[in-house]
Write a protein that holds these residues in place. Structure first.
Motif, mmCIF file in Angstrom:
data_model
loop_
_atom_site.group_PDB
_atom_site.id
_atom_site.type_symbol
_atom_site.label_atom_id
_atom_site.label_comp_id
_atom_site.label_asym_id
_atom_site.label_seq_id
_atom_site.Cartn_x
_atom_site.Cartn_y
_atom_site.Cartn_z
ATOM 1 N N UNK A 86 -0.042 -8.402 -29.351
ATOM 2 C CA UNK A 86 -0.620 -8.985 -30.564
ATOM 3 C C UNK A 86 -1.390 -10.241 -30.193
ATOM 4 N N UNK A 87 -2.452 -10.499 -30.931
ATOM 5 C CA UNK A 87 -3.202 -11.736 -30.733
ATOM 6 C C UNK A 87 -3.740 -12.212 -32.081
ATOM 7 N N UNK A 88 -3.590 -13.495 -32.373
ATOM 8 C CA UNK A 88 -4.201 -14.018 -33.595
ATOM 9 C C UNK A 88 -5.728 -13.971 -33.474
ATOM 10 N N UNK A 89 -6.407 -13.740 -34.579
ATOM 11 C CA UNK A 89 -7.876 -13.707 -34.576
ATOM 12 C C UNK A 89 -8.429 -15.031 -34.048
ATOM 13 N N UNK A 90 -7.781 -16.143 -34.397
ATOM 14 C CA UNK A 90 -8.259 -17.447 -33.913
ATOM 15 C C UNK A 90 -8.208 -17.517 -32.394
ATOM 16 N N UNK A 91 -7.153 -16.956 -31.800
ATOM 17 C CA UNK A 91 -7.040 -16.961 -30.341
ATOM 18 C C UNK A 91 -8.084 -16.043 -29.713
ATOM 19 N N UNK B 106 -7.962 -3.004 -30.739
ATOM 20 C CA UNK B 106 -7.297 -2.054 -31.629
ATOM 21 C C UNK B 106 -7.260 -0.654 -31.039
ATOM 22 N N UNK B 107 -8.341 -0.256 -30.383
ATOM 23 C CA UNK B 107 -8.386 1.055 -29.734
ATOM 24 C C UNK B 107 -7.387 1.152 -28.587
ATOM 25 N N UNK B 108 -6.987 0.009 -28.063
ATOM 26 C CA UNK B 108 -6.021 -0.031 -26.953
ATOM 27 C C UNK B 108 -4.610 -0.359 -27.434
ATOM 28 N N UNK B 109 -4.414 -0.318 -28.757
ATOM 29 C CA UNK B 109 -3.088 -0.523 -29.318
ATOM 30 C C UNK B 109 -2.683 -1.970 -29.513
ATOM 31 N N UNK B 110 -3.626 -2.890 -29.374
ATOM 32 C CA UNK B 110 -3.333 -4.309 -29.569
ATOM 33 C C UNK B 110 -3.586 -4.664 -31.031
ATOM 34 N N UNK B 111 -2.664 -5.373 -31.615
ATOM 35 C CA UNK B 111 -2.789 -5.808 -33.007
ATOM 36 C C UNK B 111 -3.484 -7.158 -33.043
ATOM 37 N N UNK B 112 -4.587 -7.228 -33.774
ATOM 38 C CA UNK B 112 -5.265 -8.502 -34.021
ATOM 39 C C UNK B 112 -4.846 -8.930 -35.414
ATOM 40 N N UNK C 219 1.010 -17.484 -35.491
ATOM 41 C CA UNK C 219 2.027 -17.381 -34.446
ATOM 42 C C UNK C 219 2.394 -15.926 -34.219
ATOM 43 N N UNK C 220 2.423 -15.538 -32.965
ATOM 44 C CA UNK C 220 2.925 -14.225 -32.575
ATOM 45 C C UNK C 220 3.901 -14.453 -31.429
ATOM 46 N N UNK C 221 4.800 -13.512 -31.185
ATOM 47 C CA UNK C 221 5.730 -13.688 -30.068
ATOM 48 C C UNK C 221 4.968 -13.901 -28.752
ATOM 49 N N UNK C 222 5.466 -14.813 -27.952
ATOM 50 C CA UNK C 222 4.806 -15.184 -26.687
ATOM 51 C C UNK C 222 4.538 -13.965 -25.807
ATOM 52 N N UNK C 223 5.523 -13.097 -25.662
ATOM 53 C CA UNK C 223 5.350 -11.907 -24.812
ATOM 54 C C UNK C 223 4.253 -11.003 -25.359
ATOM 55 N N UNK C 224 4.188 -10.871 -26.681
ATOM 56 C CA UNK C 224 3.156 -10.034 -27.309
ATOM 57 C C UNK C 224 1.769 -10.622 -27.067
ATOM 58 N N UNK C 225 1.673 -11.961 -27.128
ATOM 59 C CA UNK C 225 0.405 -12.636 -26.884
ATOM 60 C C UNK C 225 -0.020 -12.477 -25.426
ATOM 61 N N UNK C 226 0.915 -12.632 -24.511
ATOM 62 C CA UNK C 226 0.576 -12.493 -23.091
ATOM 63 C C UNK C 226 0.076 -11.086 -22.773
ATOM 64 N N UNK C 227 0.703 -10.088 -23.373
ATOM 65 C CA UNK C 227 0.220 -8.713 -23.187
ATOM 66 C C UNK C 227 -1.208 -8.574 -23.710
ATOM 67 N N UNK C 228 -1.454 -9.121 -24.889
ATOM 68 C CA UNK C 228 -2.790 -9.026 -25.485
ATOM 69 C C UNK C 228 -3.819 -9.766 -24.641
ATOM 70 N N UNK C 229 -3.463 -10.939 -24.123
ATOM 71 C CA UNK C 229 -4.408 -11.706 -23.310
ATOM 72 C C UNK C 229 -4.787 -10.957 -22.033
#
Length: 121
Positions: free
Chosen positions: A12-17, A89-95, A100-110
């Motif tokens: 997951x990644x926030x749109x702002x990030x 989104x096509x790769x399964x990442x939630x924007x 705030x999103x869980x740190x692990x989810x953000x690291x995966x998205x980054x």
């Protein structure tokens, strides 16, 4: 018996990030430093760093100033952010619009964002 394995978090990644990553991509391609953009905005380098990290939202005025420094139309920054959001989104990442999103989810998205940025023209 060992405890059950926990399920891996969904990226997951926030749109702002995500927009911050797009700003970073433009900045680095043109050889600018965070300090340069911070000066143009009248803020500190750490404050600008928070923009790129998604910890701080930017105003339309700030977007316009950043775009001028980077010599890119503001709408192009937004369009690229939306394009990357679609690719994520096509790769399964939630924007998400959540800050705030869980740190692990953000690291995966980054990690996925880095791959997209590497392939971007």
């Amino acid at each position: 018996m060992p405890p059950p394995l926990s399920r891996a978090p969904t990226a997951q990644i926030p749109y702002t990030a995500l927009m911050g990553q797009v700003l970073k991509w433009y900045r680095e391609r043109q050889g600018w430093q965070q300090y340069d953009l911070a000066q143009a905005l009248g803020i500190s380098q750490p404050a600008y760093s928070r923009i790129e990290a998604g910890g701080t939202s930017i105003s339309i005025s700030q977007l316009r100033i950043i775009a001028q420094v980077l010599n890119v139309p503001p709408n192009q920054i937004v369009l690229r952010t939306d394009r990357w959001a679609n690719q994520l989104g096509q790769r399964g990442v939630i924007v998400t619009d959540q800050r705030e999103v869980p740190k692990a989810a953000l690291l995966l998205a980054l990690g996925v964002v880095a791959a997209i940025a590497t392939m971007a023209k």
